[in-house]
Structure formats: structure tokens, C-alpha cells
Design an enzyme around this catalytic site. Structure first.
Site, PDB file in Angstrom:
ATOM      1  N   GLU A  75       0.822  -1.229   0.000  1.00  0.00           N
ATOM      2  CA  GLU A  75       0.000   0.000   0.000  1.00  0.00           C
ATOM      3  C   GLU A  75       0.849   1.269   0.000  1.00  0.00           C
ATOM      4  OE1 GLU A  75      -2.766  -0.341  -0.903  1.00  0.00           O
ATOM      5  OE2 GLU A  75      -3.914  -1.891   0.139  1.00  0.00           O
ATOM      6  N   HIS A  94      -2.636   2.418   8.570  1.00  0.00           N
ATOM      7  CA  HIS A  94      -3.714   1.661   7.925  1.00  0.00           C
ATOM      8  C   HIS A  94      -3.876   0.319   8.618  1.00  0.00           C
ATOM      9  CE1 HIS A  94      -6.081  -0.496   5.034  1.00  0.00           C
ATOM     10  NE2 HIS A  94      -5.103  -1.322   4.756  1.00  0.00           N
ATOM     11  N   HIS A  96      -7.007  -3.177   9.311  1.00  0.00           N
ATOM     12  CA  HIS A  96      -8.300  -3.789   9.005  1.00  0.00           C
ATOM     13  C   HIS A  96      -9.035  -4.051  10.314  1.00  0.00           C
ATOM     14  CE1 HIS A  96      -6.429  -5.636   5.066  1.00  0.00           C
ATOM     15  NE2 HIS A  96      -6.334  -4.317   5.122  1.00  0.00           N
ATOM     16  N   TYR A 115     -20.752  12.787  19.495  1.00  0.00           N
ATOM     17  CA  TYR A 115     -19.911  13.971  19.238  1.00  0.00           C
ATOM     18  C   TYR A 115     -18.456  13.615  18.937  1.00  0.00           C
ATOM     19  CZ  TYR A 115     -17.567  13.897  23.790  1.00  0.00           C
ATOM     20  OH  TYR A 115     -16.779  13.554  24.851  1.00  0.00           O
ATOM     21  N   HIS A 157     -12.596  -2.981   2.799  1.00  0.00           N
ATOM     22  CA  HIS A 157     -11.166  -3.112   3.044  1.00  0.00           C
ATOM     23  C   HIS A 157     -10.768  -2.821   4.494  1.00  0.00           C
ATOM     24  CE1 HIS A 157      -6.880  -2.277   1.306  1.00  0.00           C
ATOM     25  NE2 HIS A 157      -6.828  -2.678   2.563  1.00  0.00           N
ATOM     26  N   TYR A 212      -5.167  22.034  22.074  1.00  0.00           N
ATOM     27  CA  TYR A 212      -4.058  22.976  21.964  1.00  0.00           C
ATOM     28  C   TYR A 212      -3.986  23.915  23.160  1.00  0.00           C
ATOM     29  CZ  TYR A 212      -4.126  21.217  17.250  1.00  0.00           C
ATOM     30  OH  TYR A 212      -4.102  20.386  16.168  1.00  0.00           O
TER      31      TYR A 212
END
Ligand SMILES: [Zn+2]
Length: 231
Positions: A75, A94, A96, A115, A157, A212
Site C-alpha cells: 500500500e 492503515h 483492518h 460527538y 477493506h 491545543y
């Protein structure tokens, strides 16, 4: 980037891969992870289980697709394209994970049923169109689904989560999996009500302030939490 910095990044990347496994979001060699480094990026190699992977096994790739070391993850295209097109992030994760993939198999977008969907940067976690793994088409679909977002599902996927650093990307991937699991559970009682865009705007604004530590709390807060003066 010095050799020392690169070596530290390699060790951190391996550590996050192992934590992808221990957190339960990854099985076998399905997942892959990359981090911006120097003029290119470091990416996990193809077909090597994380429990035996060492920092030296990571692949150094340039944005033109050239690499040194082992063969990169199949990938690598979407890792390369996302890092290239999104200067706001430095890490692509990434996997699964079970519930995110369950929704992705039905091509379901996760709406603002809760939310916390705002942690992915918008009012939804989109699901990208299906394309064969490892192809440019999959990368194009992923990039589109990630527009203005920090996470997406990939049709039939899995999921992609982004971060400014490795810790943030792992945190988000686990959050996306938790939201997906919650949504699957919520759907068993029927279609839930969805928070409207104005409320999600307030949520995202509030999240930015919290992460932040900027400015006062949102309007409607009765009180303002502040650190105690030292005695
Ligand atoms: Zn995959």
C-alpha cells in the site's frame, strides 16, 4: 535529519506497530504504517509480522517511489500520496480493524451519531469507494475520502488514520475503531438521531481548544478550569 534522529524514528515506528497489535486493531500482516522522514518517508516492509520486525527492516522511500532496503508495503502508493498531499500530517496508519471494516464492507459513512466523530476533523468519517488493494485507484479514492479529514474507511477493506506524530495516529485509529463499534451497536436499536452541522462545528472548535490549550472555553461553560496558583 541526523542518523540519530532517523534511528529514533525507526524505533518509535516499530513500537507503534507492536502497539497496533496489542491494542487489537491489527491482525497478522494486514496493517501498514509510515512516517515522514527527511525528504521522503519510512514505511513498514511487505509481509513481515510486527512481532519479528526490527528498526532495520523499515524501508526508506522517496516520493518518486524509489526505495532502499526491503520491499515496501503493497500500500505504499496511498502512504506516498497522502504524505505528499497533506503537509498538515506526518503519519499514515492503515489497518483492518474489525468494526471499522464491518462498516466499510457495507460502504457506510459514520455520521455524527456521537460527538466524538469530530476527532476525525469533520461531521462524518467517510467511506472511500472500493478499488483493488495496492492500486493507484485505491490511493485516489482514499485521498478524496480524507479531504478535510484525519480518518476514513476504505470500502470492503479497512480504515486509514492520520496524525501529526505516531502516537496521535495510533490514538485516532483506536478512536475510529471504538466509534465504529459503538455505531454498529447503536444501529441494532434502529437509526439514531444525528447531531447537526452547527453543533458539530461547536464540538470541533471545543476539541481544538482542548487539544491545543488555547483561549477560553466555549460559550455556555459556567466556569473556567484553571491551574491552581502555587502555594
Ligand atoms: Zn489493507
Amino acid at each position: 535529519m541526523t542518523n540519530f534522529e532517523t534511528n529514533e524514528l525507526r524505533r518509535n515506528l516499530v513500537d507503534i506497530c507492536r502497539r497496533m497489535n496489542s491494542s487489537g486493531i491489527n491482525q497478522g500482516t494486514a496493517g501498514n504504517l509510515s512516517v515522514r522522514a527527511g525528504n521522503g518517508f519510512l514505511i513498514t516492509p511487505s509481509s513481515l509480522p510486527y512481532d519479528v520486525m526490527t528498526p532495520e527492516d523499515l524501508v526508506e522511500m522517496d516520493f518518486d517511489g524509489t526505495y532502499t532496503g526491503r520491499r515496501p508495503s503493497s500500500e505504499w502508493r496511498f502512504h506516498r500520496d497522502i504524505l505528499k498531499n497533506r503537509p498538515d500530517i506526518n503519519v499514515v496508519l492503515h489497518c483492518h480493524s474489525m468494526y471499522a471494516t464491518t462498516l466499510a464492507c457495507h460502504h457506510k459513512t459514520i455520521p455524527a451519531f456521537h460527538y466524538m466523530v469530530g476527532v476525525a476533523g469533520g461531521t462524518t468519517v467517510r467511506c472511500a469507494e472500493y478499488a483493488t488493494f495496492g492500486t493507484q485507484a485505491l490511493s485516489d479514492h482514499a485521498l478524496k475520502a480524507l479531504d478535510g479529514r484525519l480518518a476514513c474507511l476504505l470500502g470492503q477493506h479497512g480504515q486509514i488514520s492520520l496524525g501529526k506524530d505516531l502516537e496521535q495516529a495510533l490514538w485516532l485509529a483506536i478512536e475510529v475503531e471504538t466509534l465504529a463499534r459503538m455505531y454498529v451497536q447503536v444501529l441494532t436499536l434502529g437509526q439514531p438521531p444525528i447531531l447537526d452541522d452547527a453543533e458539530m462545528e461547536r464540538v470541533i472548535d471545543q476539541m481544538k481548544r482542548m487539544s491545543y490549550g488555547l483561549g477560553p472555553e466555549a460559550e455556555g461553560s459556567n466556569d473556567v478550569a484553571r491551574p491552581r496558583e502555587p502555594i
